[in-house]
Design an enzyme around this catalytic site. Structure first.
Site, short mmCIF file in Angstrom:
data_model
loop_
_atom_site.label_atom_id
_atom_site.label_comp_id
_atom_site.label_asym_id
_atom_site.label_seq_id
_atom_site.Cartn_x
_atom_site.Cartn_y
_atom_site.Cartn_z
N TYR A 1 -123.46 31.98 61.26
CA TYR A 1 -122.67 33.17 61.61
C TYR A 1 -123.53 34.34 62.09
CZ TYR A 1 -118.65 30.47 60.57
OH TYR A 1 -117.69 29.48 60.64
N HIS B 1 -126.28 43.21 47.89
CA HIS B 1 -125.75 42.01 48.54
C HIS B 1 -125.79 40.75 47.67
CE1 HIS B 1 -127.01 44.31 52.44
NE2 HIS B 1 -126.13 44.95 51.70
#
Lengths: 372, 134
Positions: free
Chosen positions: A257, A153
């Site tokens: 988010y 990531h």
């Protein structure tokens, strides 16, 4: 009768609840497509990003750390590329040109790098100029900290908006419980900078003590799609969910988010991460995929070459190895289509200034979509 | 008495080497499990089942169990091009993961002792170091 009314209202209620997303996960595979494919650059390993230069040549990043210049049908390797920390998903990642590249020559690249006190690496943003097939004037604009030997990531995509702000993404770096919800830490964020790396005064967290001031939005897992909506000028993002729960989001200033507080996905082991898919104070995606397609690369189609695809989204699938076309209406996905079935892991897709769409596929190379 | 020492000492030595190695393997497998979660699980999945036709399985994989050297080489330098695993053709790309030889040994030991896989011989960093690009 009383029962049936009760039953009916219950059914309607549950239907409402299950309709968090109006389109289901149905995807069409058309028997005829309005294009043929041509492999214009072959023998690439992991072509991660593409940029199109004014002289019709192309720059392609290879995850391994090579920058390839494709000109007049020939590949050459650009020298003086920054040292890349190749580990797991890390390497040389995205590439983007300054909106005024013609005049200033700035090329922006993201990659994972070592350097600093700790072992490992983290995502870095640089800009440089291309001169005689070599990078010059290289400047580091952002380096995420701390380094870690985790392999996951890194993000990372780069995009400019209409006002000239630069946005780029960094994934949660494998520390989902520490990074994405903490604005004093890097990772799991979309960042916004001026083109020279300085921090805009109106960034959402500039006045918050201890915050990373480059942060524009947070609570992201691993965004590998970041583009400008050509109609509205807003920034659209997609990110990998865990197992299930890949998302498309419209990025707004200072918003959360949700990762990992809310997700439509589950752990790889099959256990749940959280029961919540919605929470006050967190944004809902405009679309989510269950199961995950592992999205990478994204473009809006605007050119006249593919008239039926105007303002559609194209997104690569690493996992299922195809190109996905999404038809949108009022920021909702109303139709999905599977293109280039079994082509290989689609890493990037872009519409070039010449109007053609180019697709980067791992283990293959760059395909051009030629309209019928 | 002499006979006792002649048999006793070697067996103690033998046993302790055996137990010590076993412990070392156990530690290696444990470290390998973390590496697996970090670097491999996205594609090869949590039970090593992979994704049919896309990512080859590791659980009961004939390729892994019979082609030890190729498997180590794949992790060390990356894997590209067609391979056949359990009778199914795969033609994908696995990037080199940038793992140290010790980490590759650990993750090999983990996958060789998980999901029903068995192996008699522990993978050592030296074995990994000796494998060249081809």
């Amino acid at each position: 009768m009383k029962y049936s009314i009760l039953l009916l209202s219950f059914t309607l209620l549950t239907m409402n609840l299950s309709c968090a997303q109006s389109t289901d996960n149905k995807i069409d595979t058309p028997t005829e497509v309005p294009f043929s494919t041509e492999l214009i650059i072959d023998e690439l390993q992991i072509p991660w990003g593409m940029a199109f230069l004014p002289d019709d040549s192309m720059l392609i990043t290879e995850k391994s750390g090579e920058l390839i210049h494709f000109k007049d049908g020939k590949k050459s390797t650009v020298s003086n590329v920054p040292a890349v920390y190749v580990r797991g998903q890390g390497g040389l990642l995205d590439i983007a040109l300054h909106p005024d590249y013609k005049n200033n020559g700035w090329i922006y690249m993201s990659f994972s790098s070592e350097g600093g006190a700790e072992k490992g690496g983290n995502t870095t943003l640089v800009r440089a100029k291309l001169d005689n097939n070599s990078l010059t004037n290289s400047e580091v604009l952002y380096k995420a900290t701390p380094n870690t030997t985790k392999g996951q990531h890194f993000g990372s995509r780069i995009v400019f908006d209409n006002e000239g702000y630069l946005y780029f993404s960094i994934g949660d770096r494998g520390d989902r419980d520490i990074n994405p919800q903490d604005i004093s830490r890097d990772g799991g964020k979309i960042y916004r900078l001026h083109d020279d790396g300085s921090i805009p005064e109106d960034n959402p967290f500039v006045s918050q003590e201890g915050a990373k001031k480059a942060i524009f939005s947070y609570g992201h897992r691993n965004p590998q799609g970041l583009i400008k909506n050509p109609v509205t000028g807003t920034i659209w993002e997609h990110e990998h969910g865990p197992q299930g729960g890949d998302e498309i989001n419209i990025i707004e200033k200072g918003k959360n988010y949700g990762w990992p507080l809310v997700t439509y996905g589950i752990n790889y082991s099959g256990t749940s991460i959280t029961d919540s898919t919605e929470m006050k104070g967190t944004e809902q995606p405009i679309y989510y995929w269950v199961p995950s397609i592992a999205p990478s690369g994204m473009t809006f189609v605007t050119s006249d070459k593919y008239p039926d695809w105007k303002n559609n989204l194209l997104i690569g699938s690493l996992k299922f190895q195809y190109l996905e076309r999404l038809v949108l209406k009022d920021n909702k996905v109303v139709k999905r289509e599977k293109l280039m079935t079994d082509i290989g892991r689609v890493r990037d897709v872009r519409q070039a200034p010449n109007g053609y769409i180019y697709v980067a596929v791992e283990g293959k190379g760059i395909y051009k979509l030629i309209p019928n | 008495m002499k006979l006792f020492f002649l048999t006793y000492i070697p067996s103690v030595v033998f046993l302790s080497i055996f137990i010590f190695q076993d412990k070392e393997l156990e530690e290696s497998i444990k470290r390998g499990a973390d590496i697996y979660t970090d670097f491999c699980v996205n594609c090869h999945m949590s039970k090593g089942e992979g994704v049919t036709n896309t990512f080859p399985p590791l659980a009961n994989s004939d390729y892994l169990l019979k082609k030890r050297e190729e498997s180590i080489r794949g992790i060390k330098y990356g894997q590209q091009g067609p391979i056949v695993v359990n009778g199914i053709n795969y033609n994908g790309t696995m990037a080199p993961m940038g793992l140290a030889d010790e980490e590759i040994a650990d993750v090999m030991n983990y996958i060789l002792h998980s999901w029903g896989n068995k192996s008699d011989k522990t993978v050592t960093p030296e074995e990994v170091a000796a494998i060249s690009k081809e």
